[in-house]
Scaffold this active site. Structure first.
Site, mmCIF file in Angstrom:
data_model
loop_
_atom_site.group_PDB
_atom_site.id
_atom_site.type_symbol
_atom_site.label_atom_id
_atom_site.label_comp_id
_atom_site.label_asym_id
_atom_site.label_seq_id
_atom_site.Cartn_x
_atom_site.Cartn_y
_atom_site.Cartn_z
ATOM 1 C CG HIS A 1 15.196 0.465 32.228
ATOM 2 N ND1 HIS A 1 15.096 1.738 32.741
ATOM 3 C CD2 HIS A 1 16.068 -0.192 33.033
ATOM 4 C CE1 HIS A 1 15.861 1.843 33.810
ATOM 5 N NE2 HIS A 1 16.467 0.697 34.015
ATOM 6 C CG ASP B 1 18.816 1.413 36.439
ATOM 7 O OD1 ASP B 1 17.578 1.312 36.494
ATOM 8 O OD2 ASP B 1 19.570 0.923 37.288
ATOM 9 C CE1 TYR C 1 17.167 0.973 42.548
ATOM 10 C CE2 TYR C 1 18.913 -0.674 42.525
ATOM 11 C CZ TYR C 1 17.940 0.054 41.863
ATOM 12 O OH TYR C 1 17.750 -0.138 40.516
#
Length: 400
Positions: A378, A184, A321
């Protein structure tokens, strides 16, 4: 807890939140203003009411933060100031001689909590099916703005800057040779470290393909390049990632989403749970049927969400982000150097997409290890800590 750190500027850290803070959390959960139920039977409209109501009930009535607080405090926790920020990290040294130092970076919506169950298998492999030659010294830092690390006070804390901070941390700990791992957002940090090639970094491992080759990106945008049917299916999954609501909002307006995330614990939980369909389904099963998948138990999930709430990091975690998006745009004009270090990659079958070997090889020419795990998604280290640890042993065996 025996404190063994002697490097300048490294000091022990203990997790401690006052009881009134926990009581305030419980009160806010119980005072939640609930929307009307979704109009469909499935999760196509988002996190389902039945699941979130059960999570809220368990959170307020049964979850005990003090349990994970004690678990964290049983480990060697430290802080040190790097580039103007206090950085938190867990540092567990193996009892075996010649253990290989490994720094693991978490992602969003994770934290150091998702890595806790790999500490035993990695530092004490003889108790987990391995040999003394498989041992690692483990460093697990909190990304700036996450958990107990300071939030950045200026823009510019992208993956590259975090990677430089991690290299300084490993140097400060006295490590002259080490390896790194990430998935990630942690994959972005580890990728940056590999491109920077700091002194001592021997190789890296990923369980998420953060470095998407330009040809793959072109195909994802216009499908003009020739790919097999199976690869087109994976390309569709790549496109779907960038269309996820949380990526769009946090990448564009992290401050906007920060307000509700710091005001409503149930809102924070819903936002974090709406990450990917596979993890959501597994977590839903844990809460509604009492059937957890691996380490994705009710308590473990709430330990992580509670950490976000108690540290007030809903906005600061989102900003990474925003930073990542700007760094990606800049890299098109000024591409970073290629990764020359040895790279390992593990495909977990329930990951957001399953990168074929030649995709990974195209991104990392010195690919020395590639494997598809039996199971896991994930949050691989969290869900399947033993399998994840085995992948670290296999990847880095040749670099010891």
């Amino acid at each position: 807890m025996a404190i063994v750190e002697t490097a300048t500027g490294i000091r022990p850290f203990e997790v401690a939140f006052p009881q009134e803070t926990l009581e305030d959390l419980r009160g806010r959960i119980e005072a939640t203003r609930w929307p009307s139920e979704e109009l469909v039977e499935d999760a196509s409209q988002g996190v389902q009411s039945s699941m979130l109501r059960e999570l809220a009930r368990y959170w307020a009535a049964e979850h005990d933060w003090r349990n994970v607080e004690a678990k964290l405090n049983a480990l060697p926790n430290f802080k040190t100031e790097i580039d103007g920020l206090d950085i938190h990290f867990i540092h567990v040294k193996s009892q075996h001689d010649n253990a290989l130092p490994l720094i693991i970076t978490h992602g969003w919506p994770g934290s150091v909590i998702e890595m806790l169950e790999v500490i035993g298998p990695l530092t004490d492999p003889t108790a987990h099916g391995g040999t003394a030659a498989d041992a690692f010294d483990l460093v697990i830092p909190s990304i700036p703005g996450y958990g107990f690390s300071d939030a950045p006070r200026e823009p510019g804390w992208d993956s590259a800057r975090i990677g430089q901070a991690w290299a300084e941390l490993m140097s400060r700990l006295g490590y002259t040779r080490y390896v790194a791992q990430g998935g990630d957002q942690g994959a972005g940090v580890t990728d940056a470290m590999a491109r920077q090639e700091p002194d001592g970094l021997l190789g890296v491992h990923f369980n998420f393909l953060d470095a998407v080759p330009k040809e793959l990106l072109m195909a994802a945008l216009n499908f003009r390049l020739a790919y097999s049917h199976e690869e087109r299916a994976e390309l569709g999954k790549v496109i779907a990632i960038f269309m996820r609501g949380y990526i769009a909002e946090m990448g564009e307006h992290p401050q906007t989403i920060g307000y509700p995330l710091l005001d409503s614990p149930v809102g924070l939980a819903a936002w974090m749970l709406d990450h990917d369909a596979d993890s959501y389904e597994k977590i839903s099963r844990a809460f509604l049927q009492g059937e957890p998948t691996g380490g994705l138990t009710r308590d473990h999930v709430l330990d992580n969400i509670t950490l976000y709430w108690l540290t007030g990091t809903g906005a600061s975690t989102s900003r990474l982000y925003w930073e990542t998006g700007r760094s990606a745009q800049a890299s098109f004009k000024h591409p970073p150097p290629h990764v020359k270090l040895p790279v390992g990659y593990t495909v977990f079958p329930d990951e957001l997409f399953q990168a074929p070997k030649h995709w990974v090889k195209h991104a990392y020419h010195n690919l020395v290890y590639y494997n598809t795990a039996e199971r896991g998604g994930h949050f691989a280290a969290w869900e399947e800590p033993e399998l994840f640890s085995g992948e670290m042993r296999a990847t880095f065996a040749s670099l010891r």
